[in-house]
Design an enzyme around this catalytic site. Structure first.
Site, mmCIF file in Angstrom:
data_model
loop_
_atom_site.group_PDB
_atom_site.id
_atom_site.type_symbol
_atom_site.label_atom_id
_atom_site.label_comp_id
_atom_site.label_asym_id
_atom_site.label_seq_id
_atom_site.Cartn_x
_atom_site.Cartn_y
_atom_site.Cartn_z
ATOM 1 C CB SER A 100 -0.959 -0.035 1.193
ATOM 2 O OG SER A 100 -1.885 1.015 1.131
ATOM 3 C CG ASP A 240 -3.029 3.984 -1.530
ATOM 4 O OD1 ASP A 240 -3.729 3.911 -2.568
ATOM 5 O OD2 ASP A 240 -3.184 3.211 -0.574
ATOM 6 C CG ASP A 242 -3.003 -0.727 -2.294
ATOM 7 O OD1 ASP A 242 -3.103 0.469 -1.932
ATOM 8 O OD2 ASP A 242 -3.578 -1.655 -1.693
ATOM 9 C CG ASP A 244 -6.237 0.496 -0.694
ATOM 10 O OD1 ASP A 244 -5.528 1.528 -0.675
ATOM 11 O OD2 ASP A 244 -6.231 -0.345 0.228
#
Length: 447
Positions: A100, A240, A242, A244
């Site tokens: 992340s 960010d 990843d 999400d």
């Protein structure tokens, strides 16, 4: 439990704590677990741009194949895309290799069920027990029962097409800056915004394997703020690593955080009669200004503990449609089974287009009250919540703030700390109240 799985899968420094051997074992264990129900369980695997991602993907693939499963490698793709593709392809699970917003030496492995939701704790515990067993006694199929691998990065187009269906507005008149954090959004985010007609200025979309989240993205918004001003853009979007979650920047270069994004989107949904029970779900860390803005509009806010798992559980239990965190990890249950930064950005921009206003005007619907957070380091957290003097200090502070503020005191989950947070209209008052509580905590717990 707790030796392997944390709050968001298995995390650690790649090739030191999160080793290829561990990834291999996780692949074998997951295939065995899901293989009890399906002859050749299918796993959709996605990763972010970290240099260690390919190594861990290869090890995970090998583990899956050694236990007779099928690995579908979607390549570099957002976390929520893996959740979506697992559902679309009727896979038994999705697997994301990412850490992340963490720096590039870290990496992680987390699993989604075939439904697109994160695995429940009990399922993760089963996986952990298999991996940590003293001896690997799992089956090793041979001949044509050995597993197979498919490399299918073209599946990214399916996610792009799906994301486009979540909005009905075009972005033709907008100039948008998007910071991809040199992460998993670097292909999809610009492509989607361009297909919706926006003029798009793209930042940090040249990943090298070691520059993910490096001074960019949702955790470092300074560059995005400057770019929005320099280009005269209507909005900036920061993802960010990843993808999400996302945060935003308004046309004046001011940060629009997750609380403000949720407020804007909740008010837009309420206006259209599309917010179930007129309810927004947020965590205890959300600003009191969010509560006041939703209440003033005739809605309500349901509060959960910190973490997207708690938010999603509450949403699913009661049928709520929107929830999330101040960090920009936001779930629109109509469209996603997990936080989706790309979908969140689209919903925010759609609300902006429909309103005919500037983003700064929409963000002003929520007054962001000052917050003061102080960590009190102590020898032991034991009994803090049963201490009468600490409770009295908290009650005194709450009484002084009244309905215009709040106090939140909670222990750290990983360190010998008590976190004291106060929120209200006046910063000097908050600082004084937090210090008063901190003094009592030290006195009582240091002995």
């Amino acid at each position: 439990m707790g030796n392997l799985f944390g709050t968001d899968g298995v995390r650690g420094i790649a090739n030191s704590e999160l080793t290829p051997e561990l990834a291999f074992s996780l692949g074998r264990a997951a295939t065995y677990l899901f293989g009890r129900e399906y002859r050749r369980p299918v796993f959709v695997i996605g990763r972010d741009t970290r240099i260690s991602g390919q190594m861990l993907e290869a090890a995970l693939d090998a583990g899956i194949c050694s236990a007779g499963g099928q690995a579908i490698n979607a390549g570099v793709i957002p976390t929520p895309a893996v959740a979506y593709l697992a559902r679309k392809l009727s896979a038994q699970a999705g697997v994301v290799i990412s850490a992340s917003h963490n720096p590039y030496p870290d990496n992680g492995i987390k699993f989604f069920a075939g439904t697109g939701y994160k695995l429940p704790d009990a399922r993760e515990e089963e996986l952990e027990n298999i991996v940590l067993a003293e001896k690997d006694i799992l089956p090793r199929p041979i001949e044509d029962h050995v597993g197979i691998i498919q490399n299918r990065h073209e599946l990214i187009a399916d996610y792009i097409d799906y994301a486009l269906t979540t909005v009905k507005t075009k972005f033709n008149k907008l100039k948008i800056v998007v910071d991809c954090a040199n992460g998993a959004a670097y292909e999809v985010a610009p492509a989607i915004l361009k297909r919706l007609g926006a003029e798009v200025i793209v930042m940090n979309n040249q990943p090298t394997g070691v520059n993910i989240n490096l001074g960019c993205g949702s955790t470092h918004l300074g560059g995005l703020q400057k770019a929005v001003i320099d280009h005269g853009a209507d909005i900036g979007i920061g993802h960010d690593g990843d993808a999400d979650r996302c945060l935003a920047v308004d046309e004046l270069g001011q940060i629009v955080d997750g609380d403000q994004i949720m407020t804007i989107c909740a008010l837009d949904l309420m206006k259209d009669g599309r917010l179930p029970a007129k309810t927004l779900v947020s965590t205890v860390m959300s600003n009191i200004g969010l509560h006041q803005a939703i209440k003033q509009a005739g809605g309500q806010v349901v509060v959960t503990p910190v973490g997207d798992r708690a938010v999603l559980e509450t949403m699913l239990t009661h049928g709520y449609g929107l929830g999330g965190e101040q960090s920009g990890h936001i779930i629109f249950s109509e469209y996603s089974t997990t936080g989706d930064g790309v979908v969140t950005a689209l919903q925010l921009i759609s609300a902006l287009v429909k309103s005919g206003k500037k983003l700064s005007e929409l963000a002003a619907a929520m007054t962001r009250f000052p917050q003061v957070l102080f960590n009190v380091r102590i020898k032991s957290k034991d009994g803090w919540d049963e201490n009468a003097n600490i409770a009295a200090a908290i009650k005194t502070a709450e009484a002084e703030l009244g309905e215009m503020g709040r106090v939140l005191v909670r222990p750290s989950g990983t360190e010998p700390l008590i976190r004291v947070m106060a929120e209200g209209p006046e910063l000097p008052q908050l600082e004084r109240l937090v210090e008063q509580i901190a003094v009592i905590i030290r006195q009582e717990l240091e002995g």
